[in-house]
Design a protein around this motif. Structure first.
Motif, PDB file in Angstrom:
ATOM      1  N   ARG A  86     -11.261  -3.893  -2.772  1.00 43.76           N
ATOM      2  CA  ARG A  86     -10.802  -4.854  -3.784  1.00 43.76           C
ATOM      3  C   ARG A  86      -9.854  -4.254  -4.814  1.00 43.76           C
ATOM      4  O   ARG A  86      -9.278  -4.983  -5.605  1.00 43.76           O
ATOM      5  N   VAL A  87      -9.701  -2.943  -4.831  1.00 44.01           N
ATOM      6  CA  VAL A  87      -8.872  -2.323  -5.860  1.00 44.01           C
ATOM      7  C   VAL A  87      -7.529  -1.866  -5.302  1.00 44.01           C
ATOM      8  O   VAL A  87      -7.394  -1.609  -4.112  1.00 44.01           O
ATOM      9  N   LYS A  88      -6.572  -1.789  -6.205  1.00 38.41           N
ATOM     10  CA  LYS A  88      -5.275  -1.197  -5.884  1.00 38.41           C
ATOM     11  C   LYS A  88      -5.342   0.248  -6.342  1.00 38.41           C
ATOM     12  O   LYS A  88      -5.845   0.539  -7.425  1.00 38.41           O
ATOM     13  N   ILE A  89      -4.822   1.124  -5.522  1.00 33.57           N
ATOM     14  CA  ILE A  89      -4.907   2.552  -5.802  1.00 33.57           C
ATOM     15  C   ILE A  89      -3.525   3.112  -6.090  1.00 33.57           C
ATOM     16  O   ILE A  89      -2.576   2.859  -5.346  1.00 33.57           O
ATOM     17  N   VAL A  90      -3.444   3.878  -7.160  1.00 34.56           N
ATOM     18  CA  VAL A  90      -2.240   4.634  -7.477  1.00 34.56           C
ATOM     19  C   VAL A  90      -2.619   6.096  -7.317  1.00 34.56           C
ATOM     20  O   VAL A  90      -3.548   6.573  -7.967  1.00 34.56           O
ATOM     21  N   VAL A  91      -1.943   6.777  -6.429  1.00 36.55           N
ATOM     22  CA  VAL A  91      -2.261   8.173  -6.151  1.00 36.55           C
ATOM     23  C   VAL A  91      -1.043   9.038  -6.445  1.00 36.55           C
ATOM     24  O   VAL A  91       0.090   8.629  -6.203  1.00 36.55           O
ATOM     25  N   TYR A  92      -1.293  10.208  -7.013  1.00 34.47           N
ATOM     26  CA  TYR A  92      -0.183  11.106  -7.344  1.00 34.47           C
ATOM     27  C   TYR A  92      -0.594  12.557  -7.161  1.00 34.47           C
ATOM     28  O   TYR A  92      -1.776  12.889  -7.120  1.00 34.47           O
ATOM     29  N   ASP A  93       0.415  13.411  -7.027  1.00 31.46           N
ATOM     30  CA  ASP A  93       0.236  14.852  -7.099  1.00 31.46           C
ATOM     31  C   ASP A  93       1.424  15.400  -7.874  1.00 31.46           C
ATOM     32  O   ASP A  93       2.222  14.620  -8.405  1.00 31.46           O
ATOM     33  N   ASP A  94       1.535  16.691  -7.982  1.00 32.11           N
ATOM     34  CA  ASP A  94       2.646  17.236  -8.765  1.00 32.11           C
ATOM     35  C   ASP A  94       3.635  18.016  -7.904  1.00 32.11           C
ATOM     36  O   ASP A  94       4.396  18.820  -8.388  1.00 32.11           O
ATOM     37  N   SER A 101       0.120  11.851  -0.169  1.00 34.86           N
ATOM     38  CA  SER A 101       0.335  11.234   1.149  1.00 34.86           C
ATOM     39  C   SER A 101      -0.870  11.396   2.051  1.00 34.86           C
ATOM     40  O   SER A 101      -1.215  10.485   2.813  1.00 34.86           O
ATOM     41  N   ARG A 102      -1.524  12.528   1.974  1.00 37.69           N
ATOM     42  CA  ARG A 102      -2.725  12.728   2.794  1.00 37.69           C
ATOM     43  C   ARG A 102      -3.802  11.731   2.385  1.00 37.69           C
ATOM     44  O   ARG A 102      -4.475  11.143   3.224  1.00 37.69           O
ATOM     45  N   PHE A 103      -3.976  11.538   1.081  1.00 33.05           N
ATOM     46  CA  PHE A 103      -4.952  10.562   0.594  1.00 33.05           C
ATOM     47  C   PHE A 103      -4.607   9.175   1.137  1.00 33.05           C
ATOM     48  O   PHE A 103      -5.449   8.470   1.657  1.00 33.05           O
ATOM     49  N   TRP A 104      -3.341   8.780   1.001  1.00 33.44           N
ATOM     50  CA  TRP A 104      -2.883   7.472   1.476  1.00 33.44           C
ATOM     51  C   TRP A 104      -3.126   7.344   2.981  1.00 33.44           C
ATOM     52  O   TRP A 104      -3.615   6.323   3.462  1.00 33.44           O
ATOM     53  N   TRP A 105      -2.799   8.393   3.748  1.00 31.34           N
ATOM     54  CA  TRP A 105      -2.990   8.365   5.190  1.00 31.34           C
ATOM     55  C   TRP A 105      -4.471   8.217   5.532  1.00 31.34           C
ATOM     56  O   TRP A 105      -4.835   7.449   6.423  1.00 31.34           O
ATOM     57  N   LEU A 106      -5.340   8.938   4.816  1.00 31.15           N
ATOM     58  CA  LEU A 106      -6.779   8.831   5.072  1.00 31.15           C
ATOM     59  C   LEU A 106      -7.283   7.413   4.826  1.00 31.15           C
ATOM     60  O   LEU A 106      -8.126   6.916   5.578  1.00 31.15           O
ATOM     61  N   LEU A 107      -6.782   6.753   3.788  1.00 31.75           N
ATOM     62  CA  LEU A 107      -7.184   5.366   3.543  1.00 31.75           C
ATOM     63  C   LEU A 107      -6.789   4.477   4.709  1.00 31.75           C
ATOM     64  O   LEU A 107      -7.561   3.631   5.152  1.00 31.75           O
ATOM     65  N   ASN A 108      -5.587   4.674   5.219  1.00 32.59           N
ATOM     66  CA  ASN A 108      -5.137   3.900   6.374  1.00 32.59           C
ATOM     67  C   ASN A 108      -5.956   4.232   7.619  1.00 32.59           C
ATOM     68  O   ASN A 108      -6.298   3.333   8.393  1.00 32.59           O
ATOM     69  N   TYR A 109      -6.303   5.479   7.791  1.00 37.36           N
ATOM     70  CA  TYR A 109      -7.145   5.900   8.898  1.00 37.36           C
ATOM     71  C   TYR A 109      -8.525   5.227   8.805  1.00 37.36           C
ATOM     72  O   TYR A 109      -9.041   4.730   9.803  1.00 37.36           O
TER      73      TYR A 109
END
Length: 113
Positions: A86-94, A101-109
């Motif tokens: 139910r939530v929108k996720i904003v993910v960042y690194d430096d 991107s790995r976090f985003w890919w894992l969510l899609n996986y």
């Protein structure tokens, strides 16, 4: 781009209950640097996901340096962080975005299960 938000959007939506912010800063040269940076300063409300502790399993003989975490372990970390469908996720690194991107890919996986 559909999946990219700018700083102004985040600023306008920072306090909304349906937004979760994930900090994925990490350094292969210094594995503690990302968490230390998070503890020192991060976007308000952000939770920290560590490449080696949260986004990977412990390396074994086979599977590479950062094998995928178990579905159960990443699911538990997401739930503890208040992240669900139910939530929108904003993910960042430096860096160049490889950890975010790995976090985003894992969510899609995970959506495949």
């Amino acid at each position: 781009m559909k999946y990219i938000v700018d700083v102004e959007w985040l600023k306008d939506n920072l306090n909304k209950s349906e937004i979760r912010i994930v900090d994925c800063r990490f350094s292969l040269r210094d594995p503690l640097a990302g968490e230390l940076a998070y503890k020192k300063e991060h976007i308000p409300g952000a939770v920290y996901f560590d490449l080696e502790k949260d986004l990977s399993a412990t390396p074994t003989v086979h599977g590479g340096r950062h094998p995928l975490p178990s579905i159960q372990s990443i699911k538990e970390k997401l739930e503890l962080s208040g992240i669900d469908e139910r939530v929108k996720i904003v993910v960042y690194d430096d860096g160049t975005g490889e950890y975010a991107s790995r976090f985003w890919w894992l969510l899609n996986y995970l959506n495949e299960f």
